[in-house]
Design an enzyme around this catalytic site. Structure first.
Site, mmCIF file in Angstrom:
data_model
loop_
_atom_site.group_PDB
_atom_site.id
_atom_site.type_symbol
_atom_site.label_atom_id
_atom_site.label_comp_id
_atom_site.label_asym_id
_atom_site.label_seq_id
_atom_site.Cartn_x
_atom_site.Cartn_y
_atom_site.Cartn_z
ATOM 1 N N HIS A 54 0.762 -1.223 0.073
ATOM 2 C CA HIS A 54 0.066 -0.036 0.280
ATOM 3 C C HIS A 54 0.974 1.286 -0.022
ATOM 4 O O HIS A 54 0.455 2.361 -0.214
ATOM 5 C CB HIS A 54 -0.934 -0.012 1.069
ATOM 6 C CG HIS A 54 -0.349 0.346 2.474
ATOM 7 N ND1 HIS A 54 -0.120 -0.879 3.336
ATOM 8 C CD2 HIS A 54 -0.080 1.472 3.373
ATOM 9 C CE1 HIS A 54 0.382 -0.256 4.342
ATOM 10 N NE2 HIS A 54 0.283 0.892 4.375
ATOM 11 N N ASP A 102 0.451 -7.849 1.327
ATOM 12 C CA ASP A 102 0.674 -6.245 1.718
ATOM 13 C C ASP A 102 2.342 -6.268 1.688
ATOM 14 O O ASP A 102 2.581 -5.219 2.250
ATOM 15 C CB ASP A 102 -0.239 -5.598 2.745
ATOM 16 C CG ASP A 102 -0.101 -3.972 2.616
ATOM 17 O OD1 ASP A 102 0.171 -3.429 1.454
ATOM 18 O OD2 ASP A 102 -0.144 -3.296 3.729
ATOM 19 N N SER A 125 4.595 3.084 7.636
ATOM 20 C CA SER A 125 4.162 1.555 6.885
ATOM 21 C C SER A 125 5.332 1.151 6.118
ATOM 22 O O SER A 125 6.028 1.998 5.378
ATOM 23 C CB SER A 125 3.155 2.107 5.986
ATOM 24 O OG SER A 125 1.988 2.331 6.547
#
Length: 205
Positions: free
Chosen positions: A32, A62, A137
């Protein structure tokens, strides 16, 4: 993390974190973080910037790999640790760029293992109370020996903007290694079974 992919709907560039896992220029991050990107600029602590268009993702876990120009290396890389041997209460460090603050390190413990949040199709998260916020992230979760044990991916948050409430989640390096090896060898990930999951609030990635 709430910031989503590398380009917001209004066309702004986005940011996230990553970790070099091979001196030849293999960078791990979240799908992402790079989703929709045609190129990624990787910025290092020493001021270097390396642009890459070699981006391969596995949305079902992911995870993504960005390959850097080997001729501009070698790159300092983290050793892969053993997430299976981690125990609840073990100390960990989360490294990344929360809110764009590059080179930020926070610390905490392994709060739980084998968490399933139904945010990805395949998941087996390490839960930690190390502060993880938007921008973390794709960053590293490392053990007390400095080895990579997870890739920071999601947080539990009811706070405006998705700020940390002390519950974060990382993809264990055991899963990371399997995906990474397949992407490097084959350019994709193949699986014998498929199943579906639905995103569940208030977990954000």
């Amino acid at each position: 993390m709430p910031e989503g992919g590398p380009e917001a709907p209004d066309g702004r560039l986005g940011s996230g974190s990553g970790v070099v896992v091979d001196a030849s220029g293999v960078v791990l991050t979240n799908h992402h973080v790079v989703d929709g990107a045609s190129e990624v600029t990787v910025m290092f602590q020493d001021g270097r910037k390396v642009v890459s268009k070699n981006i391969t993702s596995d949305p079902k876990t992911d995870l993504a790999i960005v390959r850097l120009d080997q001729s501009k290396g070698p790159y300092a890389a983290l050793e892969l640790g053993d997430s299976d041997s981690m125990e609840i209460g073990d100390r960990v460090l989360a490294v990344g760029a929360p809110f764009g603050l590059a080179g930020t390190v926070t610390h905490g413990i392994v709060s739980a293992k084998n968490r399933n949040l139904n945010v990805n199709m395949y998941e087996d998260f390490i839960q930690t109370d190390a502060a993880i916020n938007p921008g973390n992230s794709g960053g590293a979760l490392v053990d007390s020996n400095g080895n990579l044990v997870g890739v920071n991916t999601a947080i539990y948050s009811r706070a405006p903007g998705g700020a940390s409430l002390g519950i974060g989640f990382a993809i264990p390096v055991t899963s990371v290694r399997q995906v990474m090896e397949q992407i490097i060898a084959n350019g994709t990930v193949t699986r014998s079974e498929e199943h579906t999951s639905e995103l569940q609030s208030p977990y954000v990635i």
